[in-house]
Design an enzyme around this catalytic site. Structure first.
Site, short mmCIF file in Angstrom:
data_model
loop_
_atom_site.label_atom_id
_atom_site.label_comp_id
_atom_site.label_asym_id
_atom_site.label_seq_id
_atom_site.Cartn_x
_atom_site.Cartn_y
_atom_site.Cartn_z
N SER A 23 4.59 2.37 8.14
CA SER A 23 4.25 1.26 7.25
C SER A 23 5.45 0.88 6.39
CB SER A 23 3.08 1.65 6.35
OG SER A 23 1.90 1.77 7.09
N HIS B 165 0.82 -1.22 0.00
CA HIS B 165 0.00 0.00 0.00
C HIS B 165 0.85 1.27 0.00
CE1 HIS B 165 0.33 -0.05 4.54
NE2 HIS B 165 0.37 1.25 4.33
N ASP C 174 0.23 -7.69 1.92
CA ASP C 174 0.59 -6.27 1.81
C ASP C 174 2.12 -6.13 1.79
OD1 ASP C 174 0.32 -3.55 1.66
OD2 ASP C 174 -0.14 -3.26 3.78
#
Length: 343
Positions: A191, A79, A110
């Site tokens: 992230s 992402h 992910d």
């Protein structure tokens, strides 16, 4: 086992910041219709001059990553690098900047793999996420909020095999399964950074937080990324198996609601006019799966909310055979599916 400062000194040189940028022209193209001025005028977009660099690029976001090969291979979240029209600049711990080339994006987990044109870089060693234990000490490293480079937080492994629904791009929500839960603080911008154990080895990739809650962070187990790296090195892409059907996992509530004959398994159903139950020419289609079939078992393992079809696919490869026990019109059938490659 090293102390926290020693682990941080070992890991930090290999943790990178990823800056996401887009051209002003590209941003204007993507503006929604309601932001256009009347009578065919230009977009109502005001970007301060100081936010536009010398090449006409605008920073639109940021994330983290970590180097896993001295030749410049980097792991991050899918992402973080989901936008095919954006440019990605990788900033090393020593301040050097490189253009990030997207080598592969995992279509299910992910995870993404980047490459920069550099050599002899420091690396984070990959651990083994299959042997981690509740209560084990961990450290999360990343670029918190896109502002605070090399932010470190400590905690423990709070849970294993967690499932959450998360936005993996601006338009889709995806269920992420098999996650590591930690109370180490993970913030937006973290992230893609590593979750490391007290030996300094990466056991996860920080991926999600729960807004409005405290000490609830989640990481992708590193073994999923290991598989992706092996695929990229061998095939030049990530190869994930495709079954080719849409389903809803059955529980007692679903059984009662839909008047189903069983309280476990997965019922094959379409999920909208453009989301058929069976994908044409897919392995499921070729094997003869039909809508409203109930898949009871895959390879002699029962399908339950705790062990879904996706969980079983996670450990299978392209070309593997999946043996299904299927309930159709109150009769049990045995069907065999050869898994194809997801495109």
């Amino acid at each position: 086992m090293a102390s926290v400062p020693k682990v941080i000194k070992k890991v930090m040189p290999a943790v990178v910041s990823i800056v996401i940028s887009k051209s002003l022209e590209e941003i204007e193209k993507e503006l929604p219709q309601e932001m256009m001025t009347p009578f065919g005028g230009g977009p109502q977009l005001q970007i301060p001059d100081e936010a536009i660099d010398a090449h006409g690029m605008v920073k639109i976001g940021g994330g983290s990553g970590f180097i896993v090969d001295a030749s410049g291979i980097i792991l991050t979240n899918r992402h973080v690098v989901i936008d095919p029209n954006a440019e990605y600049t990788v900033v090393l711990d020593d301040g050097r900047k490189f253009k990030g080339e997207i080598m592969a994006r995992d279509p299910i987990d992910d995870v993404a793999v980047l490459k920069v044109n550099a050599q002899k870089l420091p690396v984070v060693k990959l651990g083994d996420s299959s042997g981690i234990e509740l209560g084990e000490g961990v450290i999360a490293v990343g670029n918190a909020l896109g502002l605070f480079k090399n932010t470190v937080s400590t905690g423990i492994i709070s849970g294993l095999s967690r499932s959450i629904k998360a936005a993996t791009d601006p338009f889709h929500v995806q269920e992420l399964r098999g996650l590591i839960q930690t109370d180490a603080a993970i913030n937006p911008g973290n992230s893609g950074g590593p979750l490391v154990n007290m030996s300094g080895n990466a056991i996860g990739i920080n991926t999600a937080i729960v807004f409005g809650a405290q000490n609830l962070g989640f990481s992708i187990p590193i073994n999923a990324a290991r598989r992706d790296l092996a695929d990229v090195k061998k095939f030049g892409r990530i190869r994930r198996p495709l079954l080719g059907l849409r389903y809803i996992t059955i529980d007692e509530n679903m059984q009662e609601k839909m008047k189903l004959p069983v309280a476990n398994g997965a019922i094959v159903l379409h999920q909208g006019p453009h989301s058929p139950a069976i994908i044409p020419n897919s392995p499921a289609h070729k094997a003869g799966i039909k809508e409203k079939d109930i898949i009871l078992e895959c390879n002699d393992q029962k399908i339950t909310p705790e062990q879904t079809i996706q969980d079983l696919l996670e450990v299978m490869n392209v070309g593997d055979i999946m043996n299904l026990k299927v309930l159709r019109d109150n009769k049990e059938l045995s069907l065999k599916i050869v898994l194809a490659e997801r495109k």
